[in-house]
Design a protein around this motif. Structure first.
Motif, PDB file in Angstrom:
ATOM      1  N   ASN A 161       0.873  -1.080   0.058  1.00  0.00           N
ATOM      2  CA  ASN A 161       0.012  -0.147   0.050  1.00  0.00           C
ATOM      3  C   ASN A 161       0.831   1.259  -0.031  1.00  0.00           C
ATOM      4  O   ASN A 161       0.750   2.350   0.789  1.00  0.00           O
ATOM      5  N   ASP A 197      -4.861  -5.468  -0.176  1.00  0.00           N
ATOM      6  CA  ASP A 197      -3.589  -4.869  -0.114  1.00  0.00           C
ATOM      7  C   ASP A 197      -3.034  -4.816  -1.343  1.00  0.00           C
ATOM      8  O   ASP A 197      -3.322  -5.603  -2.323  1.00  0.00           O
ATOM      9  N   VAL A 198      -2.027  -3.605  -1.801  1.00  0.00           N
ATOM     10  CA  VAL A 198      -1.518  -3.574  -3.174  1.00  0.00           C
ATOM     11  C   VAL A 198      -0.198  -3.792  -2.739  1.00  0.00           C
ATOM     12  O   VAL A 198       0.457  -2.905  -1.967  1.00  0.00           O
ATOM     13  N   THR A 225       3.931  -3.877  -4.408  1.00  0.00           N
ATOM     14  CA  THR A 225       4.725  -3.310  -5.570  1.00  0.00           C
ATOM     15  C   THR A 225       6.126  -3.768  -4.973  1.00  0.00           C
ATOM     16  O   THR A 225       6.658  -3.705  -3.864  1.00  0.00           O
ATOM     17  N   VAL A 227       3.249  -5.078  -9.864  1.00  0.00           N
ATOM     18  CA  VAL A 227       1.967  -4.214  -8.966  1.00  0.00           C
ATOM     19  C   VAL A 227       0.886  -5.201  -8.917  1.00  0.00           C
ATOM     20  O   VAL A 227       0.090  -5.528  -9.844  1.00  0.00           O
ATOM     21  N   GLU A 273      -2.543  -6.832  -6.492  1.00  0.00           N
ATOM     22  CA  GLU A 273      -3.675  -6.642  -5.628  1.00  0.00           C
ATOM     23  C   GLU A 273      -3.960  -8.005  -5.019  1.00  0.00           C
ATOM     24  O   GLU A 273      -4.231  -8.862  -5.585  1.00  0.00           O
ATOM     25  N   TYR A 308      -4.308 -13.151  -6.769  1.00  0.00           N
ATOM     26  CA  TYR A 308      -4.049 -11.901  -6.742  1.00  0.00           C
ATOM     27  C   TYR A 308      -4.526 -11.324  -8.068  1.00  0.00           C
ATOM     28  O   TYR A 308      -5.204 -12.226  -8.948  1.00  0.00           O
ATOM     29  N   ARG A 309      -4.701 -10.348  -8.284  1.00  0.00           N
ATOM     30  CA  ARG A 309      -5.038  -9.420  -9.546  1.00  0.00           C
ATOM     31  C   ARG A 309      -3.786  -8.431  -9.950  1.00  0.00           C
ATOM     32  O   ARG A 309      -3.502  -7.909  -9.230  1.00  0.00           O
ATOM     33  N   ASP A 310      -3.520  -8.767 -11.168  1.00  0.00           N
ATOM     34  CA  ASP A 310      -2.079  -8.024 -11.658  1.00  0.00           C
ATOM     35  C   ASP A 310      -2.870  -6.695 -12.067  1.00  0.00           C
ATOM     36  O   ASP A 310      -3.868  -6.548 -13.038  1.00  0.00           O
ATOM     37  N   LEU A 311      -2.394  -5.576 -11.502  1.00  0.00           N
ATOM     38  CA  LEU A 311      -2.577  -4.191 -11.752  1.00  0.00           C
ATOM     39  C   LEU A 311      -1.976  -3.449 -12.879  1.00  0.00           C
ATOM     40  O   LEU A 311      -2.093  -2.472 -13.319  1.00  0.00           O
ATOM     41  N   GLU A 312      -0.769  -4.172 -13.350  1.00  0.00           N
ATOM     42  CA  GLU A 312       0.150  -3.616 -14.443  1.00  0.00           C
ATOM     43  C   GLU A 312      -0.244  -4.189 -15.597  1.00  0.00           C
ATOM     44  O   GLU A 312      -0.631  -5.285 -16.138  1.00  0.00           O
TER      45      GLU A 312
END
Length: 131
Positions: free
Chosen positions: A40, A55-56, A58, A67, A69, A87-91
């Protein structure tokens, strides 16, 4: 494990191992202790830090900055398909450098890119014989 607010949590090194970001727990601990992991936005250096869904993370992994989540906590280190549900990939996916992937036609090999193909070798032999 639960925190003081009663939310379920899991140690970050164990979650990285369950989600298959590291091959072993000791490598996950080393990644966290390197000081380049953020949760975060806050830099962490202790593997005992609890993660919670939402939570995120990095962190550097190979040549990329990941990155991620956290969607859910891992109960075990299962197959890759199970790990990807954690997880989920935010990139966004980066475009690959291959000409086929970018839609460009392969114009041929550039000089110094390895062994010649059979066709190129035959052309070189024919050129040498014509001298």
């Amino acid at each position: 494990m639960e925190d003081a607010a009663g939310r379920p949590g899991q140690r970050i090194d164990r979650w990285l191992w369950c989600a298959r970001f590291s091959k072993s727990r000791s490598l996950a601990v080393a990644l966290v202790q390197s000081g380049r992991m953020r949760v975060n936005g806050a830099r962490i250096s202790k593997a005992s830090r609890n993660l919670h869904p939402g939570d995120v993370l990095t962190f550097p992994l190979g040549p990329h900055i990941r990155v991620i989540e956290v969607v859910s906590l891992g109960l075990r280190r299962g197959p890759a398909s199970e790990a990807q549900t954690l997880y989920r990939d935010l990139e966004p996916p980066a475009p690959s450098g291959k000409p086929e992937a970018t839609g460009e036609a392969a114009a041929g090999r550039t000089t110094g890119t390895g062994r010649p193909t059979k066709r190129e070798r035959r052309q070189t032999d024919a050129l040498k014989e014509s001298r």
